[in-house]
Structures are given as structure tokens and as C-alpha cells.
Write an enzyme that holds these catalytic residues in place. Structure first.
Site, short mmCIF file in Angstrom:
data_model
loop_
_atom_site.label_atom_id
_atom_site.label_comp_id
_atom_site.label_asym_id
_atom_site.label_seq_id
_atom_site.Cartn_x
_atom_site.Cartn_y
_atom_site.Cartn_z
N LYS A 1 0.84 -1.20 0.00
CA LYS A 1 0.00 0.00 0.00
C LYS A 1 0.87 1.25 0.00
O LYS A 1 0.63 2.20 -0.74
CB LYS A 1 -0.94 -0.01 1.22
CG LYS A 1 -2.08 -1.00 1.07
CD LYS A 1 -2.82 -1.29 2.36
CE LYS A 1 -3.82 -2.43 2.13
NZ LYS A 1 -4.41 -2.97 3.34
N GLN B 1 -5.00 -1.74 9.53
CA GLN B 1 -4.90 -3.07 8.94
C GLN B 1 -5.54 -4.12 9.85
O GLN B 1 -5.25 -4.18 11.04
CB GLN B 1 -3.42 -3.40 8.67
CG GLN B 1 -3.17 -4.67 7.90
CD GLN B 1 -3.68 -4.62 6.45
OE1 GLN B 1 -3.70 -3.57 5.82
NE2 GLN B 1 -4.10 -5.76 5.93
N ASP C 1 -11.34 2.51 3.53
CA ASP C 1 -11.63 1.07 3.44
C ASP C 1 -13.12 0.85 3.14
O ASP C 1 -13.51 -0.25 2.73
CB ASP C 1 -11.34 0.41 4.80
CG ASP C 1 -10.05 -0.38 4.82
OD1 ASP C 1 -9.66 -0.89 3.76
OD2 ASP C 1 -9.45 -0.47 5.91
N1 GUN Z 1 -6.98 -7.01 5.97
C1 GUN Z 1 -7.21 -7.76 4.84
N2 GUN Z 1 -7.80 -7.00 3.90
C2 GUN Z 1 -7.95 -5.77 4.43
C3 GUN Z 1 -8.48 -4.55 3.94
O1 GUN Z 1 -8.98 -4.44 2.80
N3 GUN Z 1 -8.43 -3.48 4.78
C4 GUN Z 1 -7.94 -3.58 6.04
N4 GUN Z 1 -7.96 -2.49 6.79
N5 GUN Z 1 -7.43 -4.69 6.53
C5 GUN Z 1 -7.44 -5.77 5.73
#
Ligand code: GUN
Length: 288
Positions: free
Chosen positions: A52, A96, A119
Site C-alpha cells: 500500500k 490493517q 476502506d
Molecule cells: N486485511 C485484509 N484485507 C484488508 C483490507 O482491505 N483493509 C484492512 N484495513 N485490513 C485488511
């Protein structure tokens, strides 16, 4: 002949467009900023977070990583989120998941300002999406929608069968495709006679988290198969929820793993962060 949907290529095109728009926004004095919060030492999470950040940099965005040890008190995390909610250089906040068991994920998600919830997990954004209002769309479902549209697939009247009902993928992807006038069926671990449902599908979305779960006998000839799974098989090789080699012989379209849905998810996170930065510019201009 099956058409392999190249998520990497579609993501590349979209990222190019985002990078251009970031440059335009920068001329107005705003650099889109994403804050990523990582708690603990989950290796998969660490890899996702690194990707990211790398993508933010590639697209000219500002990114900050805030790392905490596994034993971080919940209160401290909530305090940090509050601080990021007020920070004008940050347009998107991503915590996350998964979080350590002593921290409530729902409390954390609800602490993020809905205006910075890139998100698309906050109940306010989920509610807006449900009723077709403008909102941040959850990145994986949003990525799947863009991918289908870019492939030229008309969703109207299509029978979509979603296998999996998670809050992050299964439930919202069905809702998004319903908003596009598809007919949507949800299947899950308690569904009886799964095959009966999937064999009737024009589009199957596999989001169960089990390697090779969807097999040739589940698929109608010529169907579109979207694989959301990211699993490791016994040899440690990355593989999806769909038994790719056998299903590709029967499907009309299929997404590979890796190189399918994965690159789209991260791209839509960037898209949401850009959208949030643009919204903040609009707010600034309207209060001038
Ligand atoms: N963990 C796995 N996929 C995601 C996601 O799309 N966003 C977040 N915040 N955590 C994750």
C-alpha cells in the site's frame, strides 16, 4: 476460448489515471495522504501494508505508516485515530485487520471519521452504499466492479452467485452488483446443494478463503468466474478459491491468482484516497 481477465493490466491503467489526477490536485495545494496503522507482527499484514505504501509513492501520494507492538492498549489506538481524524494532511485512514484479540475491530472502525474511511468499512459508508448514496466503497468489491466493467461485461439482469458472506467482500460485492441491476444470490458454508446455485450463475464470485474450493462441476459453460481468494496450498504456492486449471476449461472469463482481484483492491484504495482529498478541497472552497 476462455478470456483471462488481467487485473494487473486494468489496475495499471487505473493507477495511471489516478497519478494524473493527483498531479492536478497538487496544483491546488493538496497532496492526497494515506495513514496506515499496523498493530503487531502478522507477516501477511506486513506485506499488504508495504504494498500500500509503495503504491502511494508511485502515484505521488503522501503516506505514513504507524506501527505498534501487539500489546498496544485499545485506548491508545483510539487516541491515535482521533488525532489522524483531525490531521489535515491525512485524507484516508486504514487500520490493517486483523487486530489482536484484545482490541475491538468494530470500535476501531467506528472511531475512524466516515469522511476518511477509505476502506469503506464504517457502518455509515456501508449504509450509504446499501441505499445507493455516494460513499467510500470497500476496495475489493469496488475493484471487482471496475474489473467487470472494464472487461465490457454488462451486469444488468445477470445472475450473480456470491460464495462467501464476509463483511469485507461477500456481503458488499453482492450489494454493489445489485445496485448495477444484477440478480444476486448469496451462498455460504451452510448453503445446501451449492452446485445447484452456482450452476445457474452467469457470474460466480468466490470469496470463501479455501484453496481450490470452486471446481469445474460448479460452473456453467461460458460463465464468468471471479476469484477473490488468497490462499497458500501445501507447497506454499499462492492460489485462489477456484481450481483455476480445471475451471478455465469451462468458463468464459476467469480471473487468475495472483494478478486478478488483488491488484484491483490496492488500486481502489488509492482511488478512495484521491476521492477523499478531492472532497476536502471542495469543503475548503465552499467555506472560503
Ligand atoms: N486485511 C485484509 N484485507 C484488508 C483490507 O482491505 N483493509 C484492512 N484495513 N485490513 C485488511
Amino acid at each position: 476460448m476462455v478470456h483471462i481477465i488481467d487485473g494487473k493490466e486494468i489496475a495499471k491503467k487505473r493507477k495511471g489515471e489516478i497519478a494524473q489526477q493527483v498531479e492536478v490536485l497538487k496544483k491546488s495545494g493538496i497532496t492526497p495522504g494515506l495513514a496506515v496503522v499496523l498493530v503487531g507482527d502478522n507477516q501477511a499484514s506486513r506485506t499488504y501494508v508495504r504494498n500500500k505504501q509503495k503504491t502511494c509513492k508511485e502515484l505521488g501520494m503522501h503516506s505514513v505508516l504507524i506501527e505498534y507492538a501487539e500489546d498496544l492498549p485499545e485506548e491508545e489506538l483510539l487516541g491515535k485515530i482521533d488525532e489522524l481524524n483531525q490531521d489535515e494532511s491525512i485524507h484516508g485512514i486504514l487500520v490493517q485487520l486483523p487486530l489482536p484479540a484484545h482490541i475491538s475491530e468494530m470500535k476501531v472502525i467506528e472511531a475512524i471519521s466516515p469522511d476518511k474511511d477509505v476502506d469503506g468499512f464504517h457502518p455509515i459508508n456501508i449504509g450509504r452504499m446499501m441505499i445507493g448514496q455516494d460513499s467510500f466503497l470497500p476496495c475489493t468489491p469496488y475493484g471487482i466492479l471496475v474489473m467487470l466493467k472494464e472487461t465490457g461485461i454488462n451486469l444488468e439482469g445477470k445472475h450473480v452467485v456470491v460464495v462467501g458472506r464476509s463483511n469485507i467482500v461477500g456481503k458488499p460485492v453482492g450489494q454493489l452488483l445489485l445496485n448495477e441491476n444484477a440478480t444476486v444470490t448469496y451462498c455460504h458454508s451452510r448453503t445446501k446443494n451449492l452446485e445447484e446455485h452456482t450452476l445457474a450463475a452467469d457470474i460466480v464470485i468466490a470469496a470463501v478463503g479455501r484453496a481450490g474450493f470452486i471446481k469445474q462441476e460448479h460452473i456453467k459453460p461460458g460463465a464468468i468466474v471471479i476469484d477473490v481468494g488468497i490462499n497458500r496450498n501445501e507447497e506454499g504456492k499462492l492460489c485462489g478459491d477456484v481450481a483455476f486449471e480445471e475451471v478455465k476449461e469451462k468458463a468464459g472469463y476467469i480471473t487468475p491468482v495472483p494478478g486478478g482481484v488483488g491488484p484491483m483492491t490496492i488500486t481502489m484504495l488509492m482511488d478512495n484516497t484521491l476521492k477523499s482529498a478531492r472532497n476536502s478541497l471542495k469543503t475548503l472552497q465552499s467555506t472560503k
